[in-house]
Write a protein that holds these residues in place. Structure first.
Motif, short mmCIF file in Angstrom:
data_model
loop_
_atom_site.label_atom_id
_atom_site.label_comp_id
_atom_site.label_asym_id
_atom_site.label_seq_id
_atom_site.Cartn_x
_atom_site.Cartn_y
_atom_site.Cartn_z
N LEU C 236 0.60 -1.11 -0.11
CA LEU C 236 -0.01 0.04 0.09
C LEU C 236 0.85 1.20 -0.04
O LEU C 236 0.67 2.06 -0.97
CB LEU C 236 -0.69 0.04 1.15
N ILE C 237 1.80 1.30 0.73
CA ILE C 237 2.66 2.36 0.96
C ILE C 237 3.44 2.43 -0.41
O ILE C 237 3.46 3.71 -0.88
CB ILE C 237 3.91 2.18 2.04
N GLN C 238 4.12 1.62 -0.92
CA GLN C 238 4.75 1.57 -2.16
C GLN C 238 3.67 2.12 -3.20
O GLN C 238 4.15 2.92 -4.05
CB GLN C 238 5.32 0.26 -2.70
N ALA C 239 2.62 1.57 -3.27
CA ALA C 239 1.66 2.15 -4.50
C ALA C 239 1.37 3.27 -4.29
O ALA C 239 1.16 4.29 -5.36
CB ALA C 239 0.53 1.37 -4.36
N SER C 240 1.03 4.04 -3.02
CA SER C 240 0.52 5.33 -2.98
C SER C 240 1.65 6.27 -3.13
O SER C 240 1.54 7.30 -3.34
CB SER C 240 0.10 5.25 -1.34
N ARG C 241 2.99 5.63 -2.80
CA ARG C 241 4.12 6.63 -3.00
C ARG C 241 4.24 7.22 -4.34
O ARG C 241 4.53 8.38 -4.66
CB ARG C 241 5.28 5.93 -2.30
#
Lengths: 333, 503, 330
Positions: C236-241
């Motif tokens: 999630l963090i990766q995608a959102s970043r």
């Protein structure tokens, strides 16, 4: 006892049965699904398959030896790349460049020395520090990859020498150099593991290290030699592959270790050591390569190849466990 | 024993480790053609002595003589090449290799280029196997042989050199009775061939059967050598523990209460058949039999670790089904398992956490484990069982065998079980702790616990049990009350000789 | 009897007793001081936050793998599982919006974790091979799902999805907050609850744990659920970043994650390790990279340094336990 014998027989023969199944499946399925004019079993197609099996296969032979003696090597992918970098770059050195085609044996020699040297480093660390081989070579996988990058940054390293390409693409009776090298390695490692004292000692070292020590086998040097061997074979694999292509990217060889371990395990070698067969590993490599090629042949993409091979690995593990269970006499743990 | 030059002689061997004087001037001699038993409690220095003999440790002072030649040995192989060979308790064979390769492990005959000389290997091995009268050839794969046959391979290995002295370290631990006889025959053969034999065992009865002389070690020093024919168990025991141990029959029995536990017709494929017994509160029921008679397997079934094929288990009159240890624990059954280190303890955890492990779910304050509640339980059982540890933070791996066993017992007492099953409660622990544990078991019964004690030591069951179940080959042969039991009848029953008359 | 005959035993032990317990923290301290002395930009607050922020994805995954490793198993599938969750959440975002995409992605990722947990826990298959197989299989699944295409969020202004990777609360980046929160929760779970105790028991001696009435299979199963939850968070963090992703975004991370966990002192044999030490392991990897960059060295030098540090750290740990520096193997 009989059950065990049966399981043993099944294990040793299973990989070849699996290969036959693959061949039948892809031949039949290919007749309906493939756009190709030739059948899956076309000799040209099979020879190409052998050639493509060679790079991973040569390394897998070394991995089999290392795993039988109870260790593992996760750094082969990085060694593979580093040997190629050394080989190709060295041919650009003024001292070798001046030799013309005579630079080739020197470059190959340097690559082999590099591979053996890196194997030696791994082996000595495993022996002298007593740190688990999994951790040592996991670290080395990062470290050696770092060395690849430090050598030439993120640039590819290349050197094209047509003589070298000719040698790499040469062949007898339609068998190309990589296939011949692979065959020679199979023979060599098979002889090592079945006919020599060193090879026979690998089994007790992996099966019961303490007993091997007590029997007077010098376990430390034994393990080091096997790491040198896998380094040598990895370098050899690198040479056969990159002599033809002439160019290496710093990321080449990544995840090779995973493919290779998959093949070795498919061939029935025990992860904890003490059991394994060189020939079955060859079967494992061919089975994987067949799967890749066959799925491509019937129009599936690499995604499907990954999915299928991963699932098969888990399935094989499951079947092996079911076959080896002593059924009702087991504790429920 | 005509030749008087000792095959092997130790003179004043001293070995110290930081803080411990493990061997304090040990001297003894093994004559050729003699079986010399070596006895001593755990920690008496037997294993250190063996390591010195095998070249694993160097003695601080003292000399080892082989046929009166002083020798220095720096590794096991060197010891072997000088004629001192070990038969280890744990088998050390490579299962994938052939018998011949195992016999010559580490010294495979070579041809040029490091190749194995198979012809010579098989010929040499066949010669040795003939000597031992084995029922298998040099080409057999070790992984497909039975345990006893593997032990023969191990012995064959000892005969590859011109052995002056062969050291057997607890060789019968995993053998059946018949297999044991074969081993004794082999030992006698070796003796007749003039080999000096050192026989290490805890089993008094074996030692008296097979040995010519007995040397006893205690606290790292040699307490004396006795001629077997001229001594008895009492004298040996006294030398071993420094006082005579009273293992007389227990007489002060409490009156048993209600039937707490009843097993009817319990069977498990290939392990035991038609096992029935009942157990009353306040009673200690002993299970006696040979290794492999099915006693441990019954305990494991009663603890939910095995699936029985048929049979019923009743607790306080109610039938229960046990699918897992979780079920068993919930029904108030506890098991102190046979193998302390493998099954009883998490060696890397501290004392407190090991004791509270089965009930950690209940020792909570909110969602968290309550430190206070845990320490309270630890303190309670440390005091009750007199567990010697500097603090609850001590890793159990660092405790002595006796204290480790007390931790396991404490763990299950803390569960306040109705039925406590104890499997080999005193295996491998020192005599002092042994007596304490025996007293504890009696005390528990006096407090109304129903206790099952499984043991391979006859004095132990005679001492602690109110009734004794004799087992043979997975079947109950007979149940004795403490009044009617005699050593003879017990031995007969567990050898399959007694009459099948359940009490 | 324990082998304590080595002459260098006692000296090494007394120094080692302390280092053995806190070695990784000491090393970390020395390391930070060393870098701080050579480069003043190193201890700049922005720099430190930057390092932590760039370590969060690796860190979040390492938290979960810590549970798996302590219980005596391995998880080599976290890298390709992270790629999977990233691709899935981006795709679902475009189809059904972030509100549904996020929980659905967590459910899908965690069902993969459940599958592994079932195979390793209940069927008792070797975790190294199972997760090796799953590494390959999940990679294939991801490629099948995406059709080999990169995923992007088309209208990046119209969604609040970027908050997980790029947002700030009270000036602190959201990914760091998520990392810290997760670390605190999982550290508490491992150190303070009955479940955590069982994880250590199963890893320390699974037979003895079973004999103590601990459901080994369920505990192992739960560690893989936790691991996959962490992977989903990292995805999630990766995608959102990045608001877009390739199919191979997590490739190779499984081994870096494992390196961080081992650096933190967890034993591959199981039974040892803590969440706190794993966090330190992650930060060491992050700060090595950062420090070397500040020294003007390329990113790949950190690989070599990491190699050396991992081996030294594990070696020190073993040397202290056996009371001698060199392995006794002949």
């Amino acid at each position: 006892m009989r059950r065990q014998g049966l399981a043993r027989y099944f294990r040793s023969g299973a990989i070849w049965g699996f290969i036959v199944l693959e061949l039948i499946f892809f031949t039949v399925a290919g007749a309906f699904l493939s756009n190709s004019d030739t059948g899956f079993l076309d000799p040209g197609n099979m020879l190409l398959l052998l050639k493509q099996s060679a790079p991973l296969g040569i390394i897998a032979l070394g991995m089999t030896v290392v795993m039988i003696n109870g260790n593992i090597d996760l750094s082969v992918g990085a060694i593979f790349a580093l040997c190629a970098v050394v080989m190709l770059d060295s041919m650009n050195w003024p001292i070798l460049a001046g030799l013309g085609d005579w630079a080739i044996p020197f470059a190959w020699g340097l690559a082999l020395l590099t591979g053996m040297g890196l194997g030696l480093v791994n082996g000595l660390i495993v022996w002298k520090t007593g740190v688990d081989a999994f951790i040592v070579t996991l670290g080395a996988m990062l470290g050696f990859r770092g060395l690849v990058f430090m050598y030439n940054g993120e640039q590819p390293t290349y050197h094209l020498n047509w003589t070298m390409v000719d040698i790499a693409e040469a062949g007898i009776f339609g068998l190309q150099t990589p296939v011949l090298v692979f065959a020679a390695c199979i023979l060599g490692v098979w002889l090592l593991m079945n006919k020599t004292v060193h090879g026979r000692n690998a089994y007790p070292v992996g099966d019961n290290r303490e007993a091997a020590v007590n029997a007077g086998i010098r376990v430390g040097p034994h393990m080091v030699w096997n790491y040198v061997l896998i380094g040598f074979l990895t370098a050899l694999s690198s040479i056969t592959f990159y002599s033809a292509s002439g160019s290496v990217n710093p990321n080449d060889g990544m995840l090779y270790e995973l493919w290779i371990i998959t093949a070795v395990v498919l061939g029935g070698t025990k992860l904890s050591g003490g059991r394994g067969s060189v020939i079955a590993t060859v079967g494992g490599i061919i089975a994987i390569q067949l799967m890749r090629k066959g799925l491509g042949f019937i129009g599936a993409d690499t995604a499907m190849v990954n999915l299928v091979i991963g699932s098969i690995l888990v399935l094989v593990l499951f079947l092996d466990r079911q076959l080896n269970r002593k059924s009702k006499q087991d504790l429920r743990i | 024993m005509t030749d008087t030059t000792p095959a092997l002689r130790l003179e004043n061997i001293v070995k110290t480790f930081p803080g411990v004087r493990a061997l304090d001037g040990v001297s003894f001699a093994v004559l050729p053609g003699e079986v010399h038993a070596l006895l001593g409690e755990n920690g008496a220095g037997k294993s250190t002595l063996m390591k010195v003999l095998g070249g694993v440790h160097q003695p601080d002072s003292g000399t080892i003589y082989i046929e009166e030649e002083p020798v220095v040995m720096t590794n096991p192989l060197e010891a072997k090449s000088k004629g001192v060979v070990f038969i280890h308790q744990e088998l050390s064979l490579a299962e994938e290799l052939s018998v011949a390769e195992n016999v010559y492990l580490g010294e495979l005959p070579r041809k040029r280029f490091g190749r194995v000389d198979w012809k010579r290997l098989h010929a040499d091995t066949a010669a040795i196997l003939d000597r031992l009268n084995c029922g298998f050839g040099p080409g057999a794969i070790v992984g497909e042989l039975s345990i006893a046959k593997r032990q023969m391979v191990e012995i064959a290995r000892a005969l590859t050199v011109d052995a002056k002295a062969v050291i057997f370290d607890e060789p019968t631990a995993s053998l059946t009775d018949a297999e044991k006889e074969v081993l004794f025959d082999i030992i006698r053969d070796l003796r007749e061939q003039g080999v000096g034999i050192v026989y290490i065992s805890h089993r008094m009865e074996e030692i008296f059967r097979i040995s010519d002389r007995i040397s006893v070690l205690r606290d790292g020093s040699h307490r004396g050598t006795l001629i077997t024919a001229e001594t008895g168990e009492d004298e040996v025991t006294r030398l071993m523990i420094g006082r005579s141990l009273d293992l007389s029959r227990n007489v002060a029995r409490t009156a048993p209460g209600e039937v707490a536990f009843e097993v009817r017709g319990l069977s498990c494929e290939g392990l035991f058949e038609d096992v029935s017994f009942e157990l009353r509160a306040g009673e200690v029921l002993g299970f006696y039999g040979l290794v492999g008679a099915g006693r441990t397997e019954i305990a494991e079934t009663l603890f939910g670790l095995r699936t029985p094929r048929s049979g019923e288990i009743h607790l306080k009159g109610r039938a229960v089904t046990l699918h897992s240890p979780v079920d068993a624990i919930r029904h108030g059954i506890s098991l102190v398992p046979e193998s302390r280190k493998e099954q009883g303890l998490v060696l890397g955890m501290n004392c407190r956490d090991n004791i509270t492990l089965p009930q950690v779910d209940d020792l909570t304050a909110g969602p968290f484990v309550s430190d206070g509640a845990e320490i309270a339980i630890f303190d309670q059982y440390r005091d009750r069982l007199d567990i010697k540890t500097p603090s609850w933070r001590q890793q159990v791996g660092n405790l002595s065998g006796g204290n480790q066993q007390k931790i396991v017992i404490g763990k299950w007492l803390a569960m306040r079980p109705d039925v406590l099953i104890v499997d080999e409660p005193t295996r491998g622990i020192d005599v002092g702790s042994k007596a304490e544990i025996h007293n504890l078991i009696r005390e528990l019964a006096a407090h109304g616990y129903a206790v099952i004690v499984i043991s391979s030591e006859m004095p132990e069951v005679l001492h602690v049990a109110d009734r004794i179940v004799a087992m043979y080959h997975g079947r109950i042969m007979r149940t004795f009350t403490s009044d009617e039991v005699t050593e003879d009848s017990l031995v007969q029953a567990i050898s399959g000789l007694g009459q099948d008359s359940a009490a | 009897m324990a082998d304590v005959s080595a002459s260098d035993g006692t000296a090494l032990r007394s120094v080692g007793a302390f280092l053995g317990r806190h070695g990784i923290v000491v090393a970390f301290g020395l390391f930070m001081i060393g870098f701080a002395l050579t480069n003043e930009r190193f201890i700049d607050m922005d720099n430190i936050l930057g390092v932590i922020r760039s370590s969060t994805i690796l860190g979040v995954m390492a938290l979960g793998v810590t549970f798996v490793v302590i219980s005596g198993n391995l998880d080599l599938s976290v890298g390709s599982m992270m790629s999977f969750s990233t691709i899935v959440v981006l795709d679902l975002h475009e189809r059904i919006g972030p509100e549904l995409a996020i929980p659905l992605m967590f459910a899908m990722t965690m069902s993969l974790g459940a599958l592994i947990g079932f195979l390793v826990g209940y069927l008792r298959l070797n975790s190294l091979i199972v997760t090796l197989g799953m590494l390959s299989a999940i990679h294939g699944l991801t490629l099948t799902y995406s059709g080999g295409q990169n995923m992007d969020i088309a209208d990046q202004q119209a969604t609040w999805f970027s908050v997980f990777g790029q947002g700030r609360v009270l000036g602190i980046p959201v990914p760091i907050l998520m990392f810290v929160l997760l670390a605190v929760v999982l550290a508490t779970l491992l150190a303070k609850t009955p479940f955590g105790r069982k994880v250590y028991a199963v890893g320390g001696n699974d037979v003895a744990a079973t004999f103590s009435g601990i459901p080994r299979a369920r505990v192992v199963f739960m560690t893989y659920i936790i691991s996959s939850f962490c992977v989903a968070t990292a995805g999630l963090i990766q995608a959102s970043r990045s608001m877009g992703s390739q199919n191979t975004v997590g490739q190779g991370m499984e081994l870096e994650v494992l390196a961080a966990v081992i650096l933190g002192g967890a034993s591959l044999m199981g039974g040892a390790g803590t969440v706190f030490k794993t966090v330190i392991g992650v930060l060491i990897l992050g700060f090595i990279q950062n420090g070397l960059l500040l020294l003007g060295l390329e990113f790949y030098v950190q690989y070599v340094v990491t190699w050396i540090i991992i081996i030294l750290a594990v070696w020190l740990d073993i040397a202290v336990k056996r009371g001698r520096l060199w392995s006794p193997i002949a």
